[in-house]
Design an enzyme around this catalytic site. Structure first.
Site, PDB file in Angstrom:
ATOM      1  CG  ASP A 134      -8.936  -6.472 -38.613  1.00  0.00           C
ATOM      2  OD1 ASP A 134      -7.849  -6.103 -39.090  1.00  0.00           O
ATOM      3  OD2 ASP A 134      -9.374  -7.631 -38.740  1.00  0.00           O
ATOM      4  CG  ASP A 165     -11.808 -18.432 -33.802  1.00  0.00           C
ATOM      5  OD1 ASP A 165     -11.604 -17.938 -34.940  1.00  0.00           O
ATOM      6  OD2 ASP A 165     -11.810 -17.760 -32.768  1.00  0.00           O
ATOM      7  CG  HIS A 195     -11.392 -14.794 -36.229  1.00  0.00           C
ATOM      8  ND1 HIS A 195     -10.563 -15.596 -35.472  1.00  0.00           N
ATOM      9  CD2 HIS A 195     -10.565 -13.922 -36.875  1.00  0.00           C
ATOM     10  CE1 HIS A 195      -9.306 -15.233 -35.656  1.00  0.00           C
ATOM     11  NE2 HIS A 195      -9.286 -14.223 -36.502  1.00  0.00           N
ATOM     12  CD  GLU A 246     -12.007 -13.726 -31.879  1.00  0.00           C
ATOM     13  OE1 GLU A 246     -12.164 -14.701 -32.634  1.00  0.00           O
ATOM     14  OE2 GLU A 246     -10.921 -13.428 -31.354  1.00  0.00           O
TER      15      GLU A 246
END
Length: 260
Positions: free
Chosen positions: A67, A136, A138, A143
């Site tokens: 990324d 979370d 990801h 996300e």
């Protein structure tokens, strides 16, 4: 999916490096998927040590970053291309021309994402993808709510991720709101995935990705569908797993020929 519970970061880094070294022995021109964040850094340090000490050869290796932030100028110290250069590629003998990342400065973002997918495909696909996992759930910057079939694209970061990453910047205000990330569908095409999670703050995410339903609310849970996913965790990150004793038993009695 194989769950390996290890005593700490050093043991995790050593085992991940063993898998990469074995891959390079079989395939010296392997394609590595390179993650950033804090989780893979000990692996990069271990690989650099083996390069210096043992001559582990990266001269024919190609790498693709997972990324990149959108809008950070070239050479910004927290751009992921720069982090990968600083933490890994300049410490081994991989050619800079063989290391690729999404172009977060592109004028045409959709075209840049398509070009990145094409480049991975033309390289023959990723042989081994390193991953961390967010609190979370990801992976990459996919996300919660991300499509399980998604490809490389732009994503908006949730505020929790921005707060988690603010430690790498001067302040929260400096953390970009947008990123380019390989999609979950892209990640699933890697031939082997190694995900690393350490610390009690990752325990819920690890439980959700390993033992929860496959659901977009925990993007990492898509790895349950992968034919060769290895999850390396320390005791703290494994503390919420219901089947922790079974995972330990399975690894302790694993046939030696099976590898990682």
């Amino acid at each position: 999916m194989e769950i390996v519970i290890l005593p700490g970061v050093k043991a995790i880094a050593a085992l991940a490096a063993d898998a990469i070294a074995a891959l390079l022995e079989r395939k010296p021109d392997a394609v590595l998927g390179l993650a950033t964040g804090s989780s893979p850094l000990p692996v990069y340090t271990e690989l650099a040590l083996r390069h210096e000490r043992d001559g582990l050869d990266f001269s024919r290796v190609r790498g693709f970053a997972l990324d990149e932030y959108v809008g950070l100028p070239a050479g910004h110290p927290e751009s992921y291309r720069e982090v990968i250069r600083r933490e890994f590629t300049e410490r081994v003998n991989i050619s800079p021309a063989n290391v690729h990342s999404p172009d977060g400065t592109a004028a045409d973002i959709p075209e840049a994402c398509r070009a990145y997918e094409d480049a991975i495909r033309e390289a023959g696909g990723v042989d081994l993808q390193l991953l961390g996992v967010g609190t979370d759930g990801h992976i990459g910057f996919n996300e919660p709510g991300s499509s399980l079939a998604s490809r490389t694209r732009i994503k908006t970061l949730i505020e929790q991720t921005r707060r988690d990453n603010a430690r790498f910047f001067g302040s929260l205000a400096e953390v970009p709101h947008h990123v380019l990330t390989q999609g979950l569908g892209t990640i699933l095409e890697a031939r082997h995935v190694i995900l690393i999670a350490t610390g009690a703050q990752k325990a819920q995410a690890v439980r959700d990705l390993v033992e929860g339903p496959v659901a977009a609310i925990c993007a990492a849970s898509v790895l349950q569908l992968h034919p060769h996913a290895t999850i390396l965790v320390d005791e703290a990150a494994a503390s919420s797993l219901r089947l922790g004793d079974y995972y330990r038993h399975s690894y302790d009695h694993k046939p030696a020929w099976q590898g990682l």
